[in-house]
Design an enzyme around this catalytic site. Structure first.
Site, PDB file in Angstrom:
ATOM      1  N   GLU A  50       0.881  -1.177   0.000  1.00  0.00           N
ATOM      2  CA  GLU A  50       0.000   0.000   0.000  1.00  0.00           C
ATOM      3  C   GLU A  50       0.906   1.211   0.000  1.00  0.00           C
ATOM      4  O   GLU A  50       1.756   1.355   0.882  1.00  0.00           O
ATOM      5  CB  GLU A  50      -0.878   0.030   1.248  1.00  0.00           C
ATOM      6  CG  GLU A  50      -2.018  -0.968   1.224  1.00  0.00           C
ATOM      7  CD  GLU A  50      -2.893  -0.882   2.473  1.00  0.00           C
ATOM      8  OE1 GLU A  50      -3.735  -1.769   2.632  1.00  0.00           O
ATOM      9  OE2 GLU A  50      -2.722   0.048   3.290  1.00  0.00           O
ATOM     10  N   ASP A  61      -6.123   9.590   9.951  1.00  0.00           N
ATOM     11  CA  ASP A  61      -4.808   9.068  10.323  1.00  0.00           C
ATOM     12  C   ASP A  61      -4.305   9.625  11.631  1.00  0.00           C
ATOM     13  O   ASP A  61      -4.508  10.791  11.952  1.00  0.00           O
ATOM     14  CB  ASP A  61      -3.795   9.368   9.215  1.00  0.00           C
ATOM     15  CG  ASP A  61      -3.990   8.448   8.027  1.00  0.00           C
ATOM     16  OD1 ASP A  61      -3.956   7.218   8.233  1.00  0.00           O
ATOM     17  OD2 ASP A  61      -4.201   8.948   6.905  1.00  0.00           O
ATOM     18  N   TYR A 176     -10.574  -4.494   3.383  1.00  0.00           N
ATOM     19  CA  TYR A 176      -9.646  -4.022   4.415  1.00  0.00           C
ATOM     20  C   TYR A 176     -10.465  -3.803   5.671  1.00  0.00           C
ATOM     21  O   TYR A 176     -11.237  -2.858   5.755  1.00  0.00           O
ATOM     22  CB  TYR A 176      -9.017  -2.721   3.912  1.00  0.00           C
ATOM     23  CG  TYR A 176      -7.936  -2.109   4.784  1.00  0.00           C
ATOM     24  CD1 TYR A 176      -7.669  -2.549   6.085  1.00  0.00           C
ATOM     25  CD2 TYR A 176      -7.145  -1.083   4.278  1.00  0.00           C
ATOM     26  CE1 TYR A 176      -6.685  -1.974   6.853  1.00  0.00           C
ATOM     27  CE2 TYR A 176      -6.147  -0.489   5.049  1.00  0.00           C
ATOM     28  CZ  TYR A 176      -5.923  -0.940   6.327  1.00  0.00           C
ATOM     29  OH  TYR A 176      -4.948  -0.361   7.080  1.00  0.00           O
TER      30      TYR A 176
END
Lengths: 277, 415
Positions: A50, A61, A176
């Site tokens: 990734e 994040d 994911y």
């Protein structure tokens, strides 16, 4: 059409193990070093890569990946340069899948059609766009699927059984699973809960399920590998980049090895779990 | 075949996907998507419940102090007529202030916060998070949380914490936890990033009280609805005072909540002209400004597509304004659409124009305006002299300037 992602996950499954999915930020800490890291990842044990596309406002994040993005942007990284990096990687590695992961705005500004064309030409296999839920599939997901790219969706602990089919509907490549509510780089609270969630997702899809968020050590990787088809590691790797830098924030002779050493350790963790029937 | 009547209205948005034309939407991480859908359903339910409206109206009246007056700014009107005469003209519009600076907590922000907090309680949420720039939204949120005994966490850019100290102190006095945000540019956009990160982490018990008419659907719609009390009151008050609608409305714009609140009830009144005033900082050509419509282009940030300040790679660039409340590189999506449709004219005022207007309004009207509406007053000084004397112009005086006196003193070289 068999994609690199399908081939690679199938190959790992045939070996009776989970795939190691490694996240690094493109251009961190600078273009040349990031390119060297990218080229070194497969040999160190990464099965899928990734590649983070830096963005000024990475809302999902945690601090490690925020800082990695800031380092890359400061060093002049752009989406165009990230695609160039993939293109160079493909000259020597035709097998390792590369998934670009990031936020939609840089792609939107690049232009969706132009981006999809250039990403395919460069050898990108799939996209993970954090801020594009199924409700916005017309934006990039459907055009990407039509163009022949995989579009990997995130499923989270808040994605209940009612919502899961919607999330999986246009997902391809792999799913994911984000193992916690929260931002990247946190701490997993329960491996049992992760295993149950993976089983829940697998009841709805034949796609491989990779689990990320909170994996830092070989032991974490092994624990996740027992229940998942892939183990995603990101924050721990970009932290290795940060800790290898000199006082002025520049790469050192040890930067690439700092990342690949951890990748090798995580690969051992993943490979320590044999799931062959 | 039944013929559907053509609905030629500017007030029908957003559509079911939360879009105003191409703007708006729900560009959020999957973790937040179920929460946003829950919120949308809860808000629709509340909106349909007369008891919710009655309860909200009661708090707006007795706690916030609504309706806010519509005030004839007589000396400012004389001043712009003087400016007209100096140019050999006979014009000078009649200027009214919509006095939302008189609300409890000193700004329009409390209108929206009261609505959202009542919705949060209806949803059973006990922990409230908010982002704030100038601190007005943070103070309003901390105030309502104190009133209803809710936990309150306010994210504020470290730069803003420094330049808006009185509001930081207020929030702390009210029992809120103020978290200085050190990431990115350390201003409003980073505070919003950090609030979103908190929400992604604490999904079960937390309600995110967004302060402006931006963010993912349903926020732009919901905040607009709660702020529309400004325009609805203005309409009734002007009819009572002048027997007709105003000819124009003018309001400052950061995210755009005070402006959309004033404008929205008038959007289908074709005779009412509207100006939104963005912050031009050191000048739009200087690159140091916060004028997203004037100097930006469409992009996706903080859950919605709208006009943004960014570079050619889609990286968000720093906004600049002397006013922390306008220092944001985006704008609410409904404004982006109204800009595209040409219904509202978007113009901009610089830091120094706003500072001049701040002082003039204080001296002429005995009202110290916040730096945010000072941007609107600055444009009134330029527009009103060229308009006829019977032109009725309403300025949204959306906040008072107490919080800004140190900033202004610093720029004027001390006092």
């Amino acid at each position: 059409m068999t994609t690199r992602l399908a081939t690679r996950f199938a190959a790992c499954a045939a070996e009776g193990r989970a795939a190691l999915v490694t996240f690094v930020t493109a251009g961190d800490p600078d273009f040349a070093t990031a390119e060297a890291i990218l080229h070194a990842l497969p040999a160190a044990g990464a099965d899928v890569i990734e590649l983070g596309v830096p963005f000024t406002d990475p809302m999902a994040d945690g601090i490690p990946i925020q800082l990695a993005g800031q380092r890359a942007l400061k060093a002049g990284q752009t989406l165009r340069k990230t695609l160039a990096m993939v293109r160079t990687f493909r000259k020597t590695d035709a097998a390792t899948p590369i998934v670009l992961m990031g936020y939609y705005n840089p792609v939107y500004v690049y232009g969706v059609d132009a981006f999809l064309k250039d990403a395919l030409d460069a050898g990108v296999d799939g996209l993970i766009m954090v801020d594009l839920p199924p409700e916005e599939d017309d934006e990039l997901c459907l055009p990407a699927l039509r163009a022949g790219l995989n579009f990997i969706r995130l499923a989270t602990p808040t994605t209940d059984d009612k919502r899961l089919p919607k999330v999986l509907q246009n997902t391809s490549g792999f799913v994911y699973y984000v193992s916690m509510t929260g931002i990247t780089g946190g701490v997993i609270s329960s491996y049992d809960a992760v295993g149950e969630a993976v089983a829940r997702i697998k009841a709805h899809t034949a796609l491989p399920v990779a689990v990320g968020f909170g994996v830092k050590t070989a032991a974490d990787a092994a624990a996740i590998a027992r229940g998942a088809d892939g183990v995603v590691v990101g924050s721990a790797l970009v932290e290795k980049v940060r800790l290898s830098l000199d006082g002025s924030g520049k790469a050192t002779a040890g930067t690439v090895a700092a990342v690949t050493d951890l990748v090798a350790e995580l690969a051992r963790g993943v490979r320590s779990v044999n799931k062959a029937a | 075949m039944t013929v559907q009547p053509v609905q030629n209205s500017f007030r029908n948005g957003p559509d079911e996907a939360g879009r105003f034309g191409i703007f708006g939407g729900r560009f959020v991480a999957e973790t937040l998507m179920p929460l946003i859908l829950d919120l949308e359903a809860a808000y629709a339910d509340a909106k349909a419940d007369p008891a919710f409206r009655t309860g909200l109206d009661s708090y707006l009246k007795h706690y916030v102090g609504r309706p806010s007056p519509l005030y004839f700014a007589e000396r400012l009107t004389e001043h712009v007529r003087g400016l007209s005469a100096a140019k050999g003209g006979t014009g000078g519009a009649k200027i009214y202030f919509k006095r939302d600076e008189l609300n409890h907590t000193g700004a329009h922000k409390v209108n929206n916060v009261t609505g959202q907090i009542m919705l949060a309680m209806r949803m059973g949420k006990k922990r409230i998070i908010a982002e704030t720039g100038a601190g007005q939204h943070g103070v309003a949120t901390a105030t309502l949380c104190a009133r209803f005994g809710l936990q309150c966490v306010v994210y504020m850019g470290a730069v803003d914490v420094e330049r808006q100290k009185p509001n930081v102190f207020r929030m702390k006095m009210l029992g809120a936890e103020v978290i200085p945000v050190q990431s990115g540019t350390k201003t409003l956009k980073d505070a919003m990033n950090e609030a979103l990160r908190d929400w992604v982490t604490n999904v079960a018990d937390t309600f995110y009280c967004i302060g402006t008419a931006a963010g993912p659907h349903p926020y732009p719609m919901m905040v607009r609805d709660f702020q529309s009390v400004i325009g609805t009151e203005t309409k009734a008050q002007m009819l009572e005072m002048e027997g007709r609608l105003p000819d124009s409305l003018i309001a400052s714009i950061g995210g755009g909540s005070n402006a959309i609140g004033l404008f929205h009830p008038f959007l289908d009144d074709a005779g009412v002209r509207m100006w939104g005033v963005e912050a031009a900082g050191h000048g739009v050509d200087s690159g140091q400004h916060a004028a997203s419509l004037t100097g930006g282009k469409p992009g996706v940030l903080h859950g919605n597509r709208t006009y943004l300040l960014m570079d050619g790679d889609g990286q968000i660039t720093d906004a600049h304004s002397i006013s922390a409340g306008l220092d944001y590189p985006g704008i609410g999506p409904e404004h982006a659409w109204l800009h595209q449709m040409g219904r509202i004219e978007y113009i901009s005022a610089t830091d120094s124009e706003a500072l001049d207007a701040f002082q003039l309004c204080s001296k002429l009207e005995g009202i110290i305006p916040a730096l945010e509406p000072s941007h609107a007053i600055a444009k009134v000084l330029q527009l009103a002299p060229d308009l006829p004397r019977d032109h009725l112009m309403v300025v949204n005086l959306c906040g008072r300037g107490d919080k800004d006196i140190f900033t202004v003193a610093e720029h004027l070289g001390g006092m």
